[in-house]
Write a protein that holds these residues in place. Structure first.
Motif, short mmCIF file in Angstrom:
data_model
loop_
_atom_site.label_atom_id
_atom_site.label_comp_id
_atom_site.label_asym_id
_atom_site.label_seq_id
_atom_site.Cartn_x
_atom_site.Cartn_y
_atom_site.Cartn_z
N THR A 325 31.72 -7.56 0.99
CA THR A 325 32.25 -6.28 0.54
C THR A 325 32.19 -6.17 -0.98
O THR A 325 31.90 -5.11 -1.52
CB THR A 325 33.69 -6.10 1.04
N ASP A 328 28.70 -5.30 -2.02
CA ASP A 328 28.21 -4.00 -1.52
C ASP A 328 26.90 -4.13 -0.77
O ASP A 328 26.07 -3.22 -0.76
CB ASP A 328 28.04 -3.00 -2.67
N ASP A 343 35.57 -3.36 6.73
CA ASP A 343 34.38 -2.73 6.13
C ASP A 343 33.30 -2.49 7.19
O ASP A 343 32.75 -3.45 7.74
CB ASP A 343 33.85 -3.64 5.02
N ARG A 345 30.33 -0.86 6.66
CA ARG A 345 29.11 -0.33 6.05
C ARG A 345 27.86 -1.15 6.34
O ARG A 345 26.77 -0.58 6.41
CB ARG A 345 29.30 -0.23 4.53
N GLN A 439 41.94 1.14 -3.02
CA GLN A 439 41.33 2.46 -2.95
C GLN A 439 40.21 2.57 -1.93
O GLN A 439 39.74 3.68 -1.64
CB GLN A 439 40.77 2.84 -4.33
N ASP A 440 39.73 1.44 -1.39
CA ASP A 440 38.53 1.50 -0.55
C ASP A 440 38.54 0.32 0.43
O ASP A 440 39.59 -0.15 0.82
CB ASP A 440 37.26 1.52 -1.42
N PHE A 441 37.37 -0.17 0.80
CA PHE A 441 37.27 -1.24 1.79
C PHE A 441 37.55 -2.62 1.20
O PHE A 441 37.51 -3.61 1.91
CB PHE A 441 35.89 -1.24 2.44
N ASN A 443 37.29 -3.14 -2.79
CA ASN A 443 36.71 -3.28 -4.12
C ASN A 443 37.59 -2.83 -5.27
O ASN A 443 37.58 -3.45 -6.31
CB ASN A 443 35.39 -2.51 -4.20
N ASP A 635 33.51 5.50 1.35
CA ASP A 635 33.61 4.44 0.35
C ASP A 635 32.23 4.19 -0.25
O ASP A 635 31.31 3.77 0.43
CB ASP A 635 34.13 3.17 1.02
N ASN A 643 38.83 -4.78 -9.43
CA ASN A 643 38.56 -4.82 -7.99
C ASN A 643 38.87 -6.15 -7.34
O ASN A 643 38.55 -6.34 -6.19
CB ASN A 643 37.10 -4.46 -7.71
#
Length: 655
Positions: A325, A328, A343, A345, A439-441, A443, A635, A643
């Motif tokens: 994660t 990315d 996550d 993605r 704020q996200d998965f 990070n 995301d 992060n």
């Protein structure tokens, strides 16, 4: 610093010990028996921080079954040293008991070779060290978290080797899982861990073949004595029938979980393998109750490999997480995903991606640093978790903060993300500002406001699943732990007794000031009535509000309405309505023609009907893609120097 209040150090604060002979007869509770034996003064078994750097070692496995041998590898320039074995527990407040001693079997001094180092993954593996000594664990050894204290005879310098003694095949009320994967995730012995390092900015692989340096600084909060040890003291003080397991054991010995009524994940339990999670899910689905007395649990996904220093050894000495994660992208050469569990993605659920932790525990990590108290309002104080406390008498509109620091240092929330367990209820509500909110998965963090809840749900098997949603819940149960704390909160202690009772687990030596509790006899779910719904057809995309009431019957076994939830997809997922005995919810109506919304109540024993009361809503055009919904932004994986998670500073180079 090791925190202990005066009442735990001086003799007048110790609980009197009953003769061990009185508690150790045939069929006796093993924990009651064990803790009735004389303990060892903390000045004898305790050390400062991670110990003396000139004498460090580790066990050749994180756990050992009673009756087997465990070996120790020690690096020291000492010409002579002692190895004393202690079992941690309560022992009248002393906290540990010496159970044996062994002599070094190697020629001394024994300076070990440099640990193996792999630059590509920043793996430090000391498996190439020679064995220094071993302990033949007695067949009748009581399961627990054990310490081998290494003490130089010349300078008195000392350190600990921490390991678990199992009792495989034994049935007990409670199985306590240590958070050893997290101990090593923060272990910087050799220069790298999962948070800092060299060219990679972090290690991708870390080894169990290392001494623990985790207790040497701020990372002490991520080690056994941070938030796990106070739970051990509380359970053993109260004589709960408990045995102990490691994270590794939950992965490799998952068949043992169903020998127990209740499984505990405690403290900072951040790193879970796929097999470990599957084994816990299977146990829940077989009727084993779960308590997540933790925050940030099951956040990063890990896998295991053999040690390159000992390829003929066991399969569980190298812990792998590429933290994909943070990159990315998929960078782990194995097919398994080793980013955050949530996550989606870069990996399918079949490979470990897109499975948020709240699907199991009920809550999910969002606060990277916070410091708030568990807080109970007047409605929540009437729920059965708090029976036997003064929270049942709160004035209308009042709320009561409990022990300080008990929502932190990392904490979770009940997220309505499509994975929320059915029938999840709130047992407390703490709202406050925090400096680091995810704020996200996985990070980016930024300042924000959190709303934390203790939660409970009942699985289809009947198993209860409780989430404290905080690393430091146990600080309200016992005040002997690393880190700043406060006096134990009798209301939290009573709640823990109540929770165990509802899971069919009773104490053997209930401490003064607490009252015995019984399991719920309530098996009837609440009923709901709709008082307001659209009286005519509504347009696709229009906001709709539905209101109603709920009640949970009467009689001695009746409970309290603890929540009302609704489903817009025929019961596939459920969301929580506002209110309890009077409730409402607002949603954006989708579809066309006749649509059905389901609504149902949940009581404080976590009972709820299998389906729900159907509410028919007629939908008409005009039709649009989003209606009044505002599309959410996916995301993007944006990286910043804020992060990092879980208490370690960012690596020296920019992300």
């Amino acid at each position: 610093m090791f925190v202990a209040t005066v009442s735990l150090i001086l003799p007048f604060g110790w609980a009197p010990l009953v003769s061990a002979a009185e508690n150790c007869g045939p069929g006796a509770n093993r924990i009651v028996c064990e803790n009735s034996k004389p303990g060892s003064p903390y000045t004898e078994w305790e050390i400062e921080g991670a110990g003396d750097e000139s004498i460090q070692g580790f066990a050749t496995d994180i756990s050992v079954n009673a009756g087997n041998r465990i070996d120790f590898k020690v690096d020291t320039d000492a010409a002579d040293y002692d190895i004393d074995i202690y079992r941690t527990g309560y022992y009248g407040g002393l906290g540990a008991r010496q159970v044996g001693s062994v002599d070094p079997g190697a020629a001394l001094p024994q300076k070990q070779p440099e640990c193996l180092w792999d630059a590509s993954t920043e793996l430090t593996d000391c498996g190439n060290w020679a064995v220094s000594a071993g302990w033949d664990v007695p067949a009748d050894a009581v399961s627990g978290v054990y310490l081998a204290k290494l003490t130089r005879k010349d300078t008195g310098g000392a350190s600990h080797i921490t390991f678990v003694v199992r009792n495989d095949g034994v049935k007990s009320d409670v199985l306590f899982q240590t958070s050893d994967t997290t101990w090593h995730a923060y272990n910087n012995y050799g220069g790298s861990n999962f948070y800092q390092g060299g060219a990679n900015t972090r290690a991708y692989k870390i080894s169990y073949n290392r001494p623990f340096a985790t207790r040497g600084g701020i990372e002490a909060r991520d080690f056994y004595f941070g938030a796990e040890y106070p739970m051990v003291r509380f359970m053993e003080r109260n004589g709960y029938d408990v045995t102990y397991f490691s994270n590794v054991d939950t992965h490799r010995h998952g068949d043992q979980l169903t020998n127990h009524k209740t499984f505990l994940s405690v403290g900072h339990d951040e790193y879970w393998s796929g097999q470990q999670r599957e084994n816990v899910e299977k146990a829940r689905d077989a009727g084993v109750n779960l308590q997540f007395l933790t925050g940030n649990e099951a956040y990063w996904r890990v896998r295991y490999e053999k040690s390159p220093a000992d390829p003929a050894g066991n399969d569980y000495r190298t812990l792998v997480s590429y933290k994909e994660t943070w990159s990315d992208r998929k960078i782990d050469p194995a097919a398994e995903w080793t980013g955050t569990w949530r996550d989606p993605r870069f990996a399918s659920p079949a490979n470990g991606g897109g499975k948020p932790e709240n699907a199991l525990s009920g809550t999910a990590y969002v606060v990277n640093f916070g410091d708030l108290p568990v807080t109970v309002n007047d409605r929540e104080g009437d729920l059965r978790l708090w029976r036997g406390t003064n929270l049942t008498n709160l004035a209308a509109g009042a709320e009561e903060p409990l022990a300080p620091h008990t929502v932190g240092y990392e904490s979770n929330e009940d997220l309505d993300n499509g994975f929320r367990p059915a029938g999840l209820i709130h047992l407390s509500t703490t709202t406050g500002q925090v400096p680091e909110y995810l704020q996200d998965f996985g990070n980016v963090v930024a300042p924000g406001e959190t709303t934390h809840h203790l939660t409970l749900y009942k699985a289809a098997s009947g198993a209860l699943v409780f989430s404290a949603g905080s690393i430091q819940w146990t600080w309200g149960l016992d005040d002997w732990h690393d880190g700043d704390g406060a006096a134990p909160d009798p209301r939290m202690q009573q709640a823990q007794v109540n929770l165990f009772a509802d899971m069919g687990v009773q104490p053997g030596t209930l401490q003064p000031g607490l009252v015995a509790a019984q399991a719920s006899q309530d098996s009837t779910p609440p009923t709901v009535a709709v008082t307001s719904k659209p009286s005519a057809a509504v347009a696709h995309g229009q906001k709709v509000t539905i209101k109603g009431t709920a009640s949970d019957g009467s009689g001695s076994t009746a409970g309290k309405v603890a929540g009302v939830e609704y489903s817009l997809d025929a019961g596939a997922t459920w969301s929580l309505a506002e209110g309890t005995t009077s409730w409402s919810f607002t949603y954006v109506q989708q579809g066309m023609g006749q649509n059905t919304v389901l609504v149902r109540g949940i009581d404080d024993s976590a009972n709820y009907p299998a389906s729900g009361t159907p509410i028919t809503v007629d939908v008409t055009g005009p039709y649009s893609v989003f209606g009044t919904n505002t599309p959410e932004t996916a995301d993007a994986g944006t990286r910043s120097q804020s992060n990092w998670d879980c208490g370690s500073p960012p690596p020296p180079t920019a992300w």
